[in-house]
Design a protein around this motif. Structure first.
Motif, PDB file in Angstrom:
ATOM      1  N   ALA A  94       0.831  -1.210   0.000  1.00 47.81           N
ATOM      2  CA  ALA A  94       0.000   0.000   0.000  1.00 47.81           C
ATOM      3  C   ALA A  94       0.870   1.266   0.000  1.00 47.81           C
ATOM      4  O   ALA A  94       0.511   2.275  -0.622  1.00 47.81           O
ATOM      5  CB  ALA A  94      -0.948   0.003   1.196  1.00 47.81           C
ATOM      6  N   ASP A  95       2.010   1.214   0.681  1.00 43.60           N
ATOM      7  CA  ASP A  95       2.950   2.344   0.665  1.00 43.60           C
ATOM      8  C   ASP A  95       3.503   2.546  -0.741  1.00 43.60           C
ATOM      9  O   ASP A  95       3.619   3.680  -1.219  1.00 43.60           O
ATOM     10  CB  ASP A  95       4.116   2.100   1.631  1.00 43.60           C
ATOM     11  CG  ASP A  95       3.665   1.954   3.067  1.00 43.60           C
ATOM     12  OD1 ASP A  95       2.810   2.741   3.505  1.00 43.60           O
ATOM     13  OD2 ASP A  95       4.175   1.049   3.758  1.00 43.60           O
ATOM     14  N   LEU A  96       3.843   1.427  -1.386  1.00 45.36           N
ATOM     15  CA  LEU A  96       4.386   1.509  -2.745  1.00 45.36           C
ATOM     16  C   LEU A  96       3.329   2.039  -3.718  1.00 45.36           C
ATOM     17  O   LEU A  96       3.659   2.785  -4.640  1.00 45.36           O
ATOM     18  CB  LEU A  96       4.903   0.150  -3.192  1.00 45.36           C
ATOM     19  CG  LEU A  96       5.967  -0.488  -2.289  1.00 45.36           C
ATOM     20  CD1 LEU A  96       6.438  -1.810  -2.860  1.00 45.36           C
ATOM     21  CD2 LEU A  96       7.139   0.457  -2.067  1.00 45.36           C
ATOM     22  N   LEU A  97       2.076   1.668  -3.493  1.00 45.11           N
ATOM     23  CA  LEU A  97       0.984   2.188  -4.329  1.00 45.11           C
ATOM     24  C   LEU A  97       0.852   3.699  -4.152  1.00 45.11           C
ATOM     25  O   LEU A  97       0.656   4.434  -5.132  1.00 45.11           O
ATOM     26  CB  LEU A  97      -0.331   1.488  -3.992  1.00 45.11           C
ATOM     27  CG  LEU A  97      -1.558   1.943  -4.788  1.00 45.11           C
ATOM     28  CD1 LEU A  97      -1.371   1.711  -6.286  1.00 45.11           C
ATOM     29  CD2 LEU A  97      -2.807   1.234  -4.282  1.00 45.11           C
ATOM     30  N   MET A  98       0.990   4.168  -2.917  1.00 41.28           N
ATOM     31  CA  MET A  98       0.902   5.606  -2.668  1.00 41.28           C
ATOM     32  C   MET A  98       2.045   6.346  -3.369  1.00 41.28           C
ATOM     33  O   MET A  98       1.817   7.356  -4.052  1.00 41.28           O
ATOM     34  CB  MET A  98       0.931   5.903  -1.168  1.00 41.28           C
ATOM     35  CG  MET A  98       0.806   7.389  -0.854  1.00 41.28           C
ATOM     36  SD  MET A  98       0.568   7.754   0.891  1.00 41.28           S
ATOM     37  CE  MET A  98       2.151   7.307   1.560  1.00 41.28           C
TER      38      MET A  98
END
Length: 197
Positions: A94-98
């Protein structure tokens, strides 16, 4: 990218901050050039679908490049693996998606929302397409080959913006963001796997 100055501990915050800073840069350049960076940004399900579909060829290209045994390609792979791998493996998907979403939005606003139309207004569509993507390639010049590949990807993104017949910046934003996310996840998984073996 100087590996000795690359700190995996603060990578995420610095990367998000840097990418987010490109949005006010795009707005300021747009103001100077009398161009609204958001002028061609329109929400539509069709644009999102084109973006998702359009990200797949880039990701398949990445996967095929990983299989190549060409020195300049191996150099890029090793550089990204050694610099980004230790940072990316610390984060949740989810961090990488952000991060990928911020990069997709900010870079597309700057390069295809401002720089490309700015060059087009003075020298025409072809010059805008080529000129903005030479700049895009130079902005990503971690190696000479990487700069060329980034410029070619930029041309692909610019062409995708006009794919539906109605210029829509949402298409390259989705392509860029989704491709970055998939590339980050692939790199993260490869790095984690290398540490287990």
């Amino acid at each position: 990218m100087d590996k000795s100055s690359f700190n995996p501990d603060d990578f995420f915050k610095k990367a998000c901050s840097f990418e987010a800073t490109l949005i006010p840069v795009a707005i300021a350049l747009g103001w100077l050039a009398n161009i609204n960076p958001f002028a061609y940004l329109h929400f539509s399900e069709t644009a999102i679908a084109y973006g998702v579909i359009g990200a797949m060829p880039l990701f398949l290209l990445l996967l095929s490049l990983e299989q190549m045994r060409i020195d300049s390609v191996i150099k890029i792979k090793n550089l990204l693996f050694e610099t980004l791998g230790p940072s990316l493996q610390r984060y949740h998907w989810a961090d990488l998606l952000m991060l990928a979403s911020i990069a997709g939005l900010s870079e597309e606003l700057l390069f295809r929302g401002v720089i490309q139309p700015w060059i087009e207004s003075s020298w025409g569509m072809t010059a805008g397409l080529v000129g903005s993507n030479i700049i895009f390639g130079l902005a990503h010049a971690v190696t000479p080959l990487y700069a060329v590949l980034a410029a070619l990807v930029g041309i692909y993104l610019s062409l995708a913006m006009d794919y539906s017949g109605d210029r829509n910046l949402l298409i390259p934003i989705v392509i860029h963001g989704l491709y970055d996310f998939l590339a980050f996840v692939a790199l993260m998984r490869a790095y984690r796997a290398s540490r287990l073996s």
